[in-house]
Design a protein around this motif. Structure first.
Motif, short mmCIF file in Angstrom:
data_model
loop_
_atom_site.label_atom_id
_atom_site.label_comp_id
_atom_site.label_asym_id
_atom_site.label_seq_id
_atom_site.Cartn_x
_atom_site.Cartn_y
_atom_site.Cartn_z
N MET A 173 -47.24 -16.05 -96.01
CA MET A 173 -48.22 -15.93 -94.79
C MET A 173 -48.49 -14.51 -94.35
SD MET A 173 -49.15 -19.08 -92.89
CE MET A 173 -48.78 -18.78 -91.10
N SER A 174 -49.32 -13.80 -94.50
CA SER A 174 -49.73 -12.36 -93.99
C SER A 174 -50.50 -12.34 -92.91
CB SER A 174 -50.18 -11.27 -95.22
OG SER A 174 -51.36 -11.86 -95.70
N GLU A 175 -51.29 -13.64 -92.63
CA GLU A 175 -52.10 -13.50 -91.48
C GLU A 175 -51.49 -13.38 -90.16
OE1 GLU A 175 -55.33 -16.67 -89.78
OE2 GLU A 175 -53.77 -17.42 -91.29
N LYS A 176 -51.96 -12.56 -89.42
CA LYS A 176 -51.56 -12.54 -87.87
C LYS A 176 -52.23 -13.30 -86.88
CE LYS A 176 -48.54 -8.32 -88.44
NZ LYS A 176 -47.98 -7.42 -87.57
N TYR A 177 -51.72 -13.53 -85.98
CA TYR A 177 -52.25 -14.14 -84.72
C TYR A 177 -52.66 -13.38 -83.52
CZ TYR A 177 -51.28 -18.86 -86.75
OH TYR A 177 -51.37 -20.13 -87.45
N LYS A 178 -53.66 -13.53 -83.12
CA LYS A 178 -54.20 -12.52 -82.06
C LYS A 178 -53.76 -13.39 -80.87
CE LYS A 178 -58.24 -9.73 -80.41
NZ LYS A 178 -58.45 -10.41 -79.22
N ILE A 179 -53.06 -12.33 -79.83
CA ILE A 179 -52.83 -12.85 -78.55
C ILE A 179 -53.29 -12.23 -77.48
CG2 ILE A 179 -50.15 -12.41 -79.05
CD1 ILE A 179 -49.62 -14.86 -77.10
N THR A 180 -53.73 -12.54 -76.39
CA THR A 180 -53.87 -11.69 -75.35
C THR A 180 -53.14 -12.18 -74.11
OG1 THR A 180 -56.27 -11.93 -75.86
CG2 THR A 180 -55.84 -11.03 -74.06
N ILE A 181 -52.42 -11.40 -73.80
CA ILE A 181 -51.61 -11.46 -72.36
C ILE A 181 -52.02 -10.64 -71.22
CG2 ILE A 181 -49.10 -11.82 -71.44
CD1 ILE A 181 -48.06 -12.14 -74.60
N ASP A 182 -52.42 -11.35 -70.20
CA ASP A 182 -52.77 -10.58 -68.99
C ASP A 182 -53.88 -9.37 -69.53
OD1 ASP A 182 -51.33 -11.93 -67.37
OD2 ASP A 182 -49.72 -10.41 -67.05
N MET A 212 -54.98 -17.10 -78.89
CA MET A 212 -54.53 -17.71 -77.48
C MET A 212 -54.46 -16.63 -76.14
SD MET A 212 -50.48 -19.11 -76.90
CE MET A 212 -50.47 -20.77 -77.32
N GLU A 213 -54.78 -17.25 -75.11
CA GLU A 213 -54.80 -16.28 -74.01
C GLU A 213 -53.94 -16.71 -72.88
OE1 GLU A 213 -58.87 -15.88 -72.62
OE2 GLU A 213 -59.43 -15.05 -74.39
N VAL A 214 -53.26 -15.92 -72.49
CA VAL A 214 -52.00 -16.25 -71.56
C VAL A 214 -51.99 -15.33 -70.28
CG1 VAL A 214 -49.18 -16.14 -71.42
CG2 VAL A 214 -50.65 -16.80 -73.36
N GLN A 215 -51.75 -16.10 -69.38
CA GLN A 215 -51.77 -15.20 -67.95
C GLN A 215 -50.28 -15.19 -67.47
OE1 GLN A 215 -54.51 -17.35 -65.57
NE2 GLN A 215 -56.33 -16.04 -66.30
N ASN A 216 -49.71 -14.23 -67.02
CA ASN A 216 -48.52 -14.17 -66.42
C ASN A 216 -48.71 -13.62 -64.93
OD1 ASN A 216 -45.74 -13.99 -65.86
ND2 ASN A 216 -45.37 -12.01 -66.75
#
Lengths: 169, 316
Positions: B1-10, B84-88
């Motif tokens: 699996m070469s697909e990459k996941y996009k994630i947003t942190i703060d 995914m969007e994450v808040q820290n």
């Protein structure tokens, strides 16, 4: 065109006028009498100085003198050699070597670690009081006297023998 | 699996491999937004999920299911979903929860930092400095234990333990037979060992390095000096048992202790053997590489003047 030395860029320049002295100024006597009057007036005033070693002035409440290492109410040394005083010391005057408390020494040291060697170089110390502020154990206070003078450099390194508070009998 | 996941942190986006945890994704971004972790240890399999300091808020589950997750998630155990969007740092809820977690961790932790050898490189110290309250609200007695010697080189202060299980994972994964583990449950849980079977495995010393607090400390370094008065230097030697890449902690010309090399999150990736750790404390045993990289804000870098020494007299 104005002369260069008369131009005032700040607007505060005052040109000093040098007038020739008049007769009273030339004989100097009134000025001498005026000066001597001030001198003799001070003979009858209260002295500003004291005879130091015999008489002493009261220290202000926040006076910082020689350090003392404190004991707790049971006479145990409070210092645990945590090194925060040495870390906060801007002059790097404090060094210490820690040691572990042996069983049976609980009456001597408050915590399981204590300062076997605690030295302050009084030539380096600037009496800023940061060590007192940094101490988490209320073990060091600059509540002593003025640091005395000496003729030998090595006498300025104060060990625990000089710093530690004497035991109250 | 070469697909990459996009994630947003703060608000900072990155792309990571599927299966990466939020914590590791944050570490790939780096900087202040990385959640603190007391129990997760990247080089120990299965660690994490116990201390709850790495809690984050997932404000958007994924691209397909944008609903936020109902509770704060432990970022070391939650894997990334695409979009995914994450808040820290940006979530006051997370900061409040973390403050509560720190208060819980400190319930039984004695504040004996002036005595503790870990002070200065202690994760809990940093965490309580950042998030802790000044006073405890706990009215009961802290649980207390006697000091235990695990072997002749390691001392266990169970008072200071926060039950992160890292040392148990070290014992499980690095040494061939585990002789210590956690006994008891809940409030009664404690690290324990069959004392007669003193740990004599070659890699047992690594539990000192992985301990985030001062519960497991090196007895050969006990009360020798404060961490911030010693100078860390990277060095290596040819060791037939381990990689031999270590940090030497110097005071003057003496090596006071030897530890593994910790990264910016205080984690060791190359574990070292006990011979390197305890028995090689002379400069001539080692090849010096140079000063260890220490964070500028760390107390360890205090009072060290690292400027390059320029010789006054040119010897030609």
């Amino acid at each position: 065109m104005e002369k260069l030395e008369n131009i005032s860029l700040t607007g505060r320049k005052k040109v000093l006028e040098k007038k020739p002295m008049n007769f009273l100024e030339r004989i100097y006597l009134p000025s001498i009498v005026q000066g001597l009057a001030i001198t003799f007036k001070h003979l009858f005033k209260k002295k500003a100085t004291i005879q130091y070693p015999e008489q002493r002035r009261e220290f202000s409440v926040n006076f910082r003198g020689i350090h003392s290492l404190k004991r707790d109410e049971e006479g145990r040394e409070r210092c645990t050699a945590c090194g925060l005083c040495a870390l906060s010391c801007p002059a790097e005057a404090i060094t210490m070597i820690a040691d572990e408390r042996k069983p049976g020494e609980e009456h001597l040291y408050r915590e399981e670690k204590y300062a076997a060697v605690y030295e302050i170089n009084m030539l380096r110390c600037i009496f800023c009081g940061f060590c007192e502020e940094a101490c988490p154990k209320q073990a060091i206070y600059l509540d002593g006297d003025i640091a005395p003078a000496d003729v030998d450099r090595k006498n300025f390194i104060y060990g625990k023998d000089k710093l530690l508070e004497p035991l109250l009998k | 699996m070469s697909e990459k996941y996009k994630i947003t942190i703060d608000g900072v986006s990155t792309e990571v491999e599927p299966g990466t945890t939020i914590l590791n994704a944050a570490r790939q971004i780096g900087g202040d937004l990385v959640p603190p972790a007391m129990c997760y240890y990247s080089s120990l399999e299965g660690s994490g999920g116990k201390c709850r300091t790495c809690l984050v808020k997932v404000s958007k589950g994924s691209e397909k299911d944008p609903r936020p997750m109902p509770k704060l998630m432990a970022s070391c155990r939650t894997t990334v979903m695409d979009g995914m969007e994450v808040q820290n740092l940006t979530s006051p809820e997370v900061q409040e929860a973390r403050k509560g977690v720190v208060e819980f961790l400190l319930i039984n932790h004695p504040l004996d930092c002036p005595v503790c050898d870990q002070a200065g490189e202690c994760k809990l110290q940093d965490l309580s400095y950042e998030h802790g309250t000044e006073a405890t609200r706990y009215e009961f007695n802290r649980r207390t234990f006697e000091r235990i010697d695990i072997g002749d080189k390691i001392q266990l202060h169970m008072n200071r333990c926060i039950l992160c299980y890292r040392c148990v994972y070290v014992a499980n994964q690095l040494t061939d037979q585990r002789v210590h583990g956690i006994v008891g449950r809940g409030d009664m849980a404690e690290i324990s060992t069959y004392v007669e079977k003193a740990i004599d495995n070659d890699f047992s010393g690594n539990m000192i390095d992985v301990c985030p607090v001062g519960a497991l400390t090196d007895k050969t370094f006990r009360f020798k000096n404060r961490v911030w008065f010693t100078k860390p230097v990277w060095a290596h030697r040819d060791c037939d048992k381990c990689c031999g890449r270590v940090t030497l902690w110097y005071k003057g010309d003496d090596v006071l202790r030897v530890t593994g090399r910790k990264d910016e999150y205080g984690e060791v990736h190359e574990f070292i053997c006990n011979t390197c750790r305890y028995d090689k404390k002379r400069t001539k045993d080692w090849v010096i590489e140079g000063p260890a990289k220490v964070e500028r804000q760390s107390v360890i870098s205090a009072n060290h003047y690292d400027s390059k020494v320029v010789p006054v007299i040119d010897k030609r």
